[in-house]
Each structure stands twice: as structure tokens, then as C-alpha cells.
Design a protein around this motif. Sequence first.
Motif, PDB file in Angstrom:
ATOM      1  N   HIS A 138       3.877   5.834   6.790  1.00 44.64           N
ATOM      2  CA  HIS A 138       4.441   4.529   7.130  1.00 44.64           C
ATOM      3  C   HIS A 138       5.674   4.328   6.261  1.00 44.64           C
ATOM      4  O   HIS A 138       5.600   4.377   5.028  1.00 44.64           O
ATOM      5  N   VAL A 139       6.816   4.083   6.909  1.00 42.54           N
ATOM      6  CA  VAL A 139       8.101   4.071   6.223  1.00 42.54           C
ATOM      7  C   VAL A 139       8.664   2.658   6.161  1.00 42.54           C
ATOM      8  O   VAL A 139       8.913   2.031   7.195  1.00 42.54           O
ATOM      9  N   SER A 140       8.880   2.153   4.950  1.00 41.99           N
ATOM     10  CA  SER A 140       9.545   0.870   4.768  1.00 41.99           C
ATOM     11  C   SER A 140      11.034   1.032   5.053  1.00 41.99           C
ATOM     12  O   SER A 140      11.583   2.140   4.952  1.00 41.99           O
ATOM     13  N   ILE A 141      11.701  -0.059   5.398  1.00 38.30           N
ATOM     14  CA  ILE A 141      13.114   0.047   5.779  1.00 38.30           C
ATOM     15  C   ILE A 141      14.054  -0.100   4.578  1.00 38.30           C
ATOM     16  O   ILE A 141      15.215  -0.455   4.744  1.00 38.30           O
ATOM     17  N   THR A 142      13.555   0.209   3.389  1.00 37.56           N
ATOM     18  CA  THR A 142      14.427   0.209   2.217  1.00 37.56           C
ATOM     19  C   THR A 142      15.347   1.430   2.265  1.00 37.56           C
ATOM     20  O   THR A 142      14.997   2.479   2.825  1.00 37.56           O
ATOM     21  N   THR A 161       6.897   2.430  11.278  1.00 39.92           N
ATOM     22  CA  THR A 161       7.802   1.628  10.467  1.00 39.92           C
ATOM     23  C   THR A 161       7.687   0.182  10.874  1.00 39.92           C
ATOM     24  O   THR A 161       7.204  -0.129  11.971  1.00 39.92           O
ATOM     25  N   ASP A 162       8.108  -0.717  10.015  1.00 33.08           N
ATOM     26  CA  ASP A 162       8.135  -2.148  10.312  1.00 33.08           C
ATOM     27  C   ASP A 162       9.572  -2.619  10.154  1.00 33.08           C
ATOM     28  O   ASP A 162      10.129  -2.595   9.053  1.00 33.08           O
ATOM     29  N   LEU A 163      10.177  -3.070  11.258  1.00 30.94           N
ATOM     30  CA  LEU A 163      11.564  -3.521  11.257  1.00 30.94           C
ATOM     31  C   LEU A 163      11.692  -4.980  10.835  1.00 30.94           C
ATOM     32  O   LEU A 163      12.807  -5.507  10.762  1.00 30.94           O
ATOM     33  N   HIS A 164      10.566  -5.644  10.620  1.00 32.87           N
ATOM     34  CA  HIS A 164      10.535  -7.054  10.204  1.00 32.87           C
ATOM     35  C   HIS A 164      11.338  -7.916  11.182  1.00 32.87           C
ATOM     36  O   HIS A 164      11.108  -7.855  12.376  1.00 32.87           O
ATOM     37  N   ASN A 165      12.288  -8.699  10.700  1.00 31.18           N
ATOM     38  CA  ASN A 165      12.988  -9.632  11.589  1.00 31.18           C
ATOM     39  C   ASN A 165      14.283  -9.035  12.139  1.00 31.18           C
ATOM     40  O   ASN A 165      15.347  -9.678  12.139  1.00 31.18           O
ATOM     41  N   TRP A 166      14.230  -7.812  12.638  1.00 33.02           N
ATOM     42  CA  TRP A 166      15.398  -7.177  13.268  1.00 33.02           C
ATOM     43  C   TRP A 166      15.830  -7.991  14.473  1.00 33.02           C
ATOM     44  O   TRP A 166      14.986  -8.501  15.230  1.00 33.02           O
ATOM     45  N   GLU A 179      13.383   6.729  15.161  1.00 36.36           N
ATOM     46  CA  GLU A 179      12.745   7.945  14.650  1.00 36.36           C
ATOM     47  C   GLU A 179      11.233   7.820  14.510  1.00 36.36           C
ATOM     48  O   GLU A 179      10.545   8.821  14.314  1.00 36.36           O
ATOM     49  N   ALA A 180      10.706   6.607  14.615  1.00 38.69           N
ATOM     50  CA  ALA A 180       9.273   6.396  14.417  1.00 38.69           C
ATOM     51  C   ALA A 180       8.492   6.549  15.718  1.00 38.69           C
ATOM     52  O   ALA A 180       8.999   6.263  16.807  1.00 38.69           O
ATOM     53  N   ASP A 181       7.245   6.985  15.590  1.00 35.05           N
ATOM     54  CA  ASP A 181       6.348   7.101  16.744  1.00 35.05           C
ATOM     55  C   ASP A 181       5.699   5.766  17.083  1.00 35.05           C
ATOM     56  O   ASP A 181       5.287   5.535  18.219  1.00 35.05           O
ATOM     57  N   LEU A 182       5.602   4.897  16.080  1.00 38.20           N
ATOM     58  CA  LEU A 182       4.998   3.573  16.237  1.00 38.20           C
ATOM     59  C   LEU A 182       5.870   2.583  15.483  1.00 38.20           C
ATOM     60  O   LEU A 182       6.141   2.779  14.293  1.00 38.20           O
ATOM     61  N   VAL A 249      -0.084  -4.655   9.880  1.00 36.87           N
ATOM     62  CA  VAL A 249       0.228  -3.221   9.969  1.00 36.87           C
ATOM     63  C   VAL A 249      -0.933  -2.376   9.453  1.00 36.87           C
ATOM     64  O   VAL A 249      -1.346  -1.402  10.093  1.00 36.87           O
ATOM     65  N   ALA A 250      -1.483  -2.752   8.300  1.00 40.63           N
ATOM     66  CA  ALA A 250      -2.587  -1.986   7.715  1.00 40.63           C
ATOM     67  C   ALA A 250      -3.803  -1.989   8.639  1.00 40.63           C
ATOM     68  O   ALA A 250      -4.440  -0.953   8.843  1.00 40.63           O
ATOM     69  N   GLY A 251      -4.123  -3.164   9.205  1.00 36.82           N
ATOM     70  CA  GLY A 251      -5.261  -3.238  10.116  1.00 36.82           C
ATOM     71  C   GLY A 251      -5.046  -2.415  11.365  1.00 36.82           C
ATOM     72  O   GLY A 251      -5.955  -1.708  11.833  1.00 36.82           O
ATOM     73  N   TYR A 252      -3.844  -2.479  11.907  1.00 37.87           N
ATOM     74  CA  TYR A 252      -3.528  -1.706  13.114  1.00 37.87           C
ATOM     75  C   TYR A 252      -3.626  -0.204  12.833  1.00 37.87           C
ATOM     76  O   TYR A 252      -4.212   0.551  13.615  1.00 37.87           O
ATOM     77  N   LEU A 253      -3.049   0.225  11.707  1.00 38.47           N
ATOM     78  CA  LEU A 253      -3.075   1.656  11.382  1.00 38.47           C
ATOM     79  C   LEU A 253      -4.498   2.133  11.103  1.00 38.47           C
ATOM     80  O   LEU A 253      -4.846   3.279  11.432  1.00 38.47           O
ATOM     81  N   PHE A 254      -5.326   1.269  10.529  1.00 40.05           N
ATOM     82  CA  PHE A 254      -6.735   1.616  10.346  1.00 40.05           C
ATOM     83  C   PHE A 254      -7.374   1.930  11.702  1.00 40.05           C
ATOM     84  O   PHE A 254      -8.088   2.927  11.862  1.00 40.05           O
ATOM     85  N   GLY A 255      -7.115   1.089  12.682  1.00 33.51           N
ATOM     86  CA  GLY A 255      -7.653   1.337  14.013  1.00 33.51           C
ATOM     87  C   GLY A 255      -7.104   2.613  14.620  1.00 33.51           C
ATOM     88  O   GLY A 255      -7.849   3.412  15.199  1.00 33.51           O
TER      89      GLY A 255
END
Length: 305
Positions: A138-142, A161-166, A179-182, A249-255
Motif C-alpha cells: 500500500h503506497v502513500s502519495i508522499t 494507493t489512497d489519493l485522498h481528496n484528488w 500504477e495501482a491495482d486498487l 483502507v485497512a479494513g478493505y485490504l483485510f477483506g
Amino acid sequence: MSTETDILVLGGAGVDTIVYVPQLPLPYADSYMVPAIETRAGQTGDFVALGAHALGLRTHHIDMLGDDDAGDLVRALHRDRGIALTEVPLPAGTKRAVNLVGPDGRRLSLYDNSRSQEADRLPPETVGALAAVSRHAHVSITYPCAFALPTLREAGVTISTDLHNWDGAEAYHEAFAYEADLVFLSTAALVDPEKTMRQITERGRARAVVATAGAEGAYQLCDGELTHIPAVAPPAPVVDSNGAGDAFVAGYLFGRLSGESPQRCGLYGAIAGAHACTVPATGTDLIRRAELLTLAAAQGSRADE
């Protein structure tokens, strides 16, 4: 490939100073009396790592940290929670932010952008070695994480990745989006969420895009089909929205890593996000696996009624 890590989290380590304010927007005044001002470790990558670890996933976090008091807070957080941390020196110092939190739990974040420099990088050989023994990244957008994407792709690990408020147009986010699959993002700055979600799948690699919409729940685009993820009622009064998206995100990735359907993954994310809204930003109490599964089973029973 032998794996020893379920989720490799890249970037997003830092320290926030939490200030509870009487309202947002905050009208101009010479001064305000506030209940408390508290500084604690925990930015987006930290909270995804904490959330995944709390759900029983083997988690490893890598990021750049300064040799400073703020970096010590981040190091202590990971050490105390038992989360593996690989740190790379950050010459300008550990990333910092100030979060203003209103009475309704809404947040306004002020980020110190002086901490990022052009030369900042995560060593490719280190990223590659960690990715080789991980199920997912999981890649942060830093900033440094953008340069790690080719290394992760070369290692063959799946990427989120999480694009937050893009807003769907800012060029900086595109490398992560395509570049991300999810892909996760918020609907907050989107004029047409479905259009942006489809843009991501059409231009990039993503097979699934999830757009969170606060109290409205979330929307999920999987294999071309758009569905709604209903919001879950928080188990206690809402006090703070800090970390809710990271918990989702953590809950979704757990699933996802448990082999669940996209709908079930969305439910797990919604439950984890709702729980996070009941925890003050000054705390780091994340939902545990047993509680998540119990609440998910209860939600399923109600849906069948």
C-alpha cells in the motif's frame, strides 16, 4: 514466492499536532482558548499500518524519518505496537502537520511542505527486498513513494494507493492513480465521482476503485460495474474523523487479503471507518479482527431481514 509480510506500507509516516477548535471554519480572532493541544505520531501510512496490524495482518512499514523528536515519536509508536519499521534518513526532518478538529469531528489539516526535498528517495534495493517477501503493497502519495512504484511493479506485488481528496486533474497524483491495482480516493473534491473512477480504470491498471463519501458511504467500481457501499452507523458518538479513511483502507485490504468479495471488503472498510470516527485524534485505538467480524456478521443478519 515465500512471504513473511501481508502488507508492506510505503510512506505516510509523520507527526500531527491536534487542536480542538470551537468551530470550522474558524473565524479570525487574536486568540482562542482550546481544550488541549497534543502532538502524537500518526499520519496516513502510520494509521494504515496500525489498522492492518490490529486486524491481524503481518505488517511492515517503510518511510523516511528525521533524526529528531518527531521521528522518535514515530519510532516509539511502531515499537510499542510491534510493527516492523524500516526507516531511511530524511535530512529535512520528520513530516509534520497541524490538524484542527471541530465539535462535529470534521478536520482541517495544515501540512508542513518544507520537509520534502527533490533528492528524497526510498532505496530501490530495500524496497525490492521487502516487496519480494510481501503479499501486497500500500503506497502513500508522499513524494519519495512515486519513485518506488516501478520497483514494486517489477517485484510482482499487487499495489494499492489512497489519493485522498484528488480532484481528478492534479498531475501529481496520476503516477499513483494509474500504477495501482486498487485505488482509494475521497469524493470530497470530485465534481463527477463516477467519471473520475472510470478515468482511473481506463487510463491505468486498476481493476477496482473505491471512492469514500463520508456519511453517504462509498462507491465501488469493479470490472466496470459501479455499486454503492452503505455507510455503517458508528458504535458510539462521532468525535473525530481523523484516520477514518485510513481505517477504511485497512479494513478493505483485510477483506481483500482474506479472499472476500468486493462487497464484503467494502463492508469491512465501512465498519472500520465508522469505528475510527468514535476515537479522538489524540488516540490510536483501532478496531480488532474479532470485533470487525462480529459487527460484519450482525450487518449481514440485518440485511437478510
